[in-house]
Write an enzyme that holds these catalytic residues in place. Structure first.
Site, PDB file in Angstrom:
ATOM      1  N   HIS B  50      19.668   0.952  19.822  1.00 35.52           N
ATOM      2  CA  HIS B  50      18.637   1.771  20.455  1.00 35.52           C
ATOM      3  C   HIS B  50      18.987   1.851  21.946  1.00 35.52           C
ATOM      4  CE1 HIS B  50      14.981   1.453  17.449  1.00 35.52           C
ATOM      5  NE2 HIS B  50      16.035   2.051  16.914  1.00 35.52           N
ATOM      6  N   GLU B  52      17.524   0.906  24.678  1.00 31.80           N
ATOM      7  CA  GLU B  52      17.334  -0.302  25.488  1.00 31.80           C
ATOM      8  C   GLU B  52      18.385  -1.355  25.147  1.00 31.80           C
ATOM      9  OE1 GLU B  52      15.196   1.257  23.532  1.00 31.80           O
ATOM     10  OE2 GLU B  52      13.182   1.344  24.379  1.00 31.80           O
ATOM     11  N   SER B  77       8.477   4.343  24.439  1.00 32.05           N
ATOM     12  CA  SER B  77       7.908   2.998  24.278  1.00 32.05           C
ATOM     13  C   SER B  77       8.816   2.132  23.399  1.00 32.05           C
ATOM     14  CB  SER B  77       6.524   3.129  23.638  1.00 32.05           C
ATOM     15  OG  SER B  77       5.917   1.870  23.474  1.00 32.05           O
ATOM     16  N   CYS B  79      10.441  -0.221  20.769  1.00 34.43           N
ATOM     17  CA  CYS B  79      10.073  -0.661  19.416  1.00 34.43           C
ATOM     18  C   CYS B  79      10.039  -2.192  19.337  1.00 34.43           C
ATOM     19  CB  CYS B  79      11.092  -0.114  18.411  1.00 34.43           C
ATOM     20  SG  CYS B  79      12.658  -1.035  18.417  1.00 34.43           S
ATOM     21  N   CYS B  82      13.498  -3.741  20.513  1.00 32.16           N
ATOM     22  CA  CYS B  82      13.783  -3.643  21.949  1.00 32.16           C
ATOM     23  C   CYS B  82      12.748  -4.433  22.753  1.00 32.16           C
ATOM     24  CB  CYS B  82      13.828  -2.185  22.364  1.00 32.16           C
ATOM     25  SG  CYS B  82      15.088  -1.249  21.448  1.00 32.16           S
TER      26      CYS B  82
END
Lengths: 145, 145
Positions: B50, B52, B77, B79, B82
């Site tokens: 992802h 991040e 936002s 998950c 992350c």
């Protein structure tokens, strides 16, 4: 020992033989190992490839339905990151080889529906406690301390 | 827009240009960007990168003291995975561009001490909502649904 936990322990030992932190993991779908991994912090200079993350990565892109039939085995209790990955993919069950040397957010992920089974296998515990004894700085880096 | 959130948005757009899922992130230490990342699911067949996570990986191995002075910016936002990585490394503050299209466990990570600031920037929201509209299956795979 359960053959899947043994496979995770084999991964941990393979990591140690590479000069890495000895934590291993396997992902089992419908009774078959579909991903294997071990901690890659030292080998790849990785901040994210804990054993479980390496295992998820090596299993490749799976469907939600596949993840939801998986069991994750790890030689050490999954940290916040690896527990979070398990929550993301709704892994229903995690088998933990050792939560003596480190305990992740087991109660939290149980509250989110994951069945966490702690074995506390003597070989898993000894492998990690020996490593920590002689490599405290690396170990603390790996858990953000 | 805050220049760091703009940098995260630039990462998201770079991911889209590669044919990927348009989510971007930057990690800021002492006022300077030390890591940039975007979602690599499609580009690398990755189940764990992802935005991040890619950002943490690209920032390299940092000390606990460094992580604890960082601010993480993400266009969406974070998950469970992350958010978990942010908990592992005790990131004190996360700036979120959009929690309209997806909301991670913001209340939980606040309860663990992370200051989560939600901007809900119109560009971040539009980029993600447009992507989801035309790529629902990919998006659902990315969040384990």
């Amino acid at each position: 020992m359960d053959s899947f936990l043994q496979a995770a322990l084999d991964e941990a030992r393979a990591g140690l033989a590479e000069g890495g932190i000895p934590i291993g993991s396997v992902l089992v779908l419908d009774g078959r190992i579909i991903g294997r991994g071990h901690n890659r912090r030292i080998q790849q200079g990785s901040a994210v490839l804990h054993a479980e993350m390496d295992c998820f990565e090596n299993a490749g892109r799976l469907s939600a339905a596949q993840y939801q039939r998986c069991i994750l085995y790890s030689t050490l209790s999954p940290c916040d990151m690896c527990s979070g990955a398990s929550l993301l993919y709704k892994i229903p069950k995690i088998i933990v080889g050792d939560n003596v040397n480190f305990t992740g957010p087991e109660d939290y992920i149980r509250s989110r529906g994951i069945d966490v089974v702690v074995i506390n296998d003597a070989e898993c515990i000894a492998l990690m406690s020996d490593f920590i004894q002689y490599n405290a700085a690396l170990w603390h880096e790996d858990i953000g301390e």
